[in-house]
Design an enzyme around this catalytic site. Structure first.
Site, PDB file in Angstrom:
ATOM      1  N   ILE A 131     -10.875  11.036  11.221  1.00 15.18           N
ATOM      2  CA  ILE A 131      -9.824  10.792  10.106  1.00 15.18           C
ATOM      3  C   ILE A 131     -10.620  11.390   8.702  1.00 15.18           C
ATOM      4  O   ILE A 131     -11.524  11.194   8.456  1.00 15.18           O
ATOM      5  CB  ILE A 131      -9.635   9.365   9.742  1.00 15.18           C
ATOM      6  CG1 ILE A 131      -9.143   8.815  11.013  1.00 15.18           C
ATOM      7  CG2 ILE A 131      -8.574   9.213   8.870  1.00 15.18           C
ATOM      8  CD1 ILE A 131      -7.829   9.299  11.523  1.00 15.18           C
ATOM      9  N   GLU A 251      -6.739   0.114  10.872  1.00  8.49           N
ATOM     10  CA  GLU A 251      -8.267   0.242  10.524  1.00  8.49           C
ATOM     11  C   GLU A 251      -9.089  -0.900  10.151  1.00  8.49           C
ATOM     12  O   GLU A 251     -10.062  -1.062  10.098  1.00  8.49           O
ATOM     13  CB  GLU A 251      -8.391   1.745   9.597  1.00  8.49           C
ATOM     14  CG  GLU A 251      -9.772   1.859   9.443  1.00  8.49           C
ATOM     15  CD  GLU A 251     -10.225   3.121   8.645  1.00  8.49           C
ATOM     16  OE1 GLU A 251     -11.092   3.435   7.882  1.00  8.49           O
ATOM     17  OE2 GLU A 251      -9.254   3.876   8.341  1.00  8.49           O
ATOM     18  N   ASN A 374     -14.561  -2.833  -0.834  1.00 10.57           N
ATOM     19  CA  ASN A 374     -13.918  -4.112  -1.126  1.00 10.57           C
ATOM     20  C   ASN A 374     -13.433  -4.091  -2.390  1.00 10.57           C
ATOM     21  O   ASN A 374     -12.402  -5.132  -2.646  1.00 10.57           O
ATOM     22  CB  ASN A 374     -15.081  -5.281  -0.773  1.00 10.57           C
ATOM     23  CG  ASN A 374     -15.334  -5.019   0.619  1.00 10.57           C
ATOM     24  OD1 ASN A 374     -15.084  -4.481   1.696  1.00 10.57           O
ATOM     25  ND2 ASN A 374     -15.944  -6.451   1.098  1.00 10.57           N
TER      26      ASN A 374
END
Length: 388
Positions: A131, A251, A374
């Site tokens: 990807i 994902e 995150n």
């Protein structure tokens, strides 16, 4: 992993049958071919032959329709198989990206020609994909992507650089996110498109990005005047952001976001079962187990949402945030636990566990970075809740 939770609902008996078949396959395959469980196996253990054997056992391409060579099953069936593969640290990296997110993206946005050409190969464990999203200066902020695709006769010319491209040095194809319209500061998410770029195309140059250990999983992919025919456009021109957002739900929400360290945790539990751990050790193990159960409920809920055609972007981001934080924390918790056990009882740590812990330490910093940091994902959740 063992057992099912309420979120799996009426599928429980059927899913347990799939779980049993998966366990039987893995036990027999490991005994015959001698692979060892590994932490982060979906990134670090590339074994094309295993992927083919998994397909021949009917455990790959589960969500791909039978007319394209798949099993025509549901996302929850794949979820159960994925749990078992990760918990046992099986060498799944070769087929991982293609099966996890390229296949569902093709099914949703691909042309009939693309589906007929690529999906049977993915279902057979013979096709490897990478990807191409992240770039220098545009890691988790995909709206800052600068790779550009320019219209030309019969197709597009692509120029740019992608980084942290897992498995590109083995892959047959990279799914590239590129800008096909000038950037608009007032609409940062518009003007993107996706392209299916063969890794052997003229102008594609793939260079390694090695870990300090010398391991090679990541790559820099340079695209220099790469011609992509119109048949290589994935979905609609200008619809790239919507497509990528949908793709990232696959994902970010899967059990690989909280089970990468499970082979280590299970090895420690099995070792402790042969001794008499203290109440403090039992409590520490129990806390880790409780977090896994909670994360599994969240993740399986996203799988059910995908089953019904929803696009659970916010929930997927939440699973990735909480799951990868758990993975990072679990490495520190196990290290402390082993130190305490050795200090209290003098028991030496078995070599298998020591090696798994070494692998976990090496990959620990990656957990909260890949798939979107995150910190960025918390912004995604905040926007979804109307807080930003």
């Amino acid at each position: 992993m063992s057992g099912s939770f309420a979120v799996l609902g009426m599928h429980q008996q059927e899913l347990e049958e799939v779980r049993g078949r998966t366990r039987e396959f893995l036990a027999a395959d490991r005994e015959r071919f001698g692979w060892r469980p590994a932490v982060d196996s979906w990134l670090s253990r590339w074994d094309p032959d295993f992927s083919v054997r998994l397909s021949e056992a009917g455990l790959l391409g589960l969500t791909i329709p039978a007319k394209y060579g798949g099993r025509g099953s549901e996302h929850l069936h794949r979820y159960v198989v994925t749990e078992e593969l990760l918990a046992q640290g099986a060498p799944v990296a070769a087929h991982w990206v293609a099966d996890r997110q390229v296949a569902p993206t093709l099914l949703r946005f691909g042309t009939e020609e693309q589906k007929a050409r690529l999906l049977p190969e993915i279902a057979g464990g013979r096709f490897y994909s990478a990807i191409g999203m992240s770039e220098h200066g545009a890691g988790s902020d995909l709206a800052a992507v600068r790779t550009k695709a320019t219209r030309t006769d019969g197709g597009w010319v692509v120029n740019g650089t992608k980084v942290w491209t897992s498995g590109a040095h083995h892959a047959h194809m990279v799914v590239v996110l590129a800008r096909t319209a000038p950037p608009d500061p007032a609409a940062r998410h518009q003007g993107f498109s996706q392209f299916l770029v063969p890794t052997d195309a003229a102008g594609v140059d793939i260079g390694p990005i090695e870990l300090l250990s010398g391991e090679h999983h990541f790559n820099e992919v340079v695209l220099n005047d790469v011609f992509v025919p119109d048949s290589g456009v994935l979905g609609e021109i200008g619809n790239g952001w919507f497509q990528v957002t949908a793709e990232l739900s696959y994902e970010r929400s899967g059990p690989e976001r909280f089970l990468s360290t499970m082979p280590l945790l299970l090895a420690v539990v099995r070792w402790l079962n042969s001794h008499d751990p203290s109440p403090a050790v039992k409590a520490a193990i129990g806390e880790l187990g409780a977090r896994v159960i909670s994360l599994r409920q969240l993740s399986a809920g996203v799988a059910r949402a995908l089953e019904t055609g929803e696009s659970p972007t916010n929930r997927a981001a939440l699973v990735k945030d909480l799951g990868t934080k758990f993975e990072r924390d679990s490495v520190d918790a196990v290290a402390r636990l082993l130190d305490d056990i050795e200090a209290e009882s003098g028991l030496p740590v078995p070599a298998e566990i020591a090696e798994l812990l070494r692998e976990a330490r090496l990959h620990q910093a990656l957990f909260t970075l890949r798939g979107g940091t995150n910190e960025v994902l918390r912004g995604v959740v905040a926007r979804g809740l109307g807080l930003r």
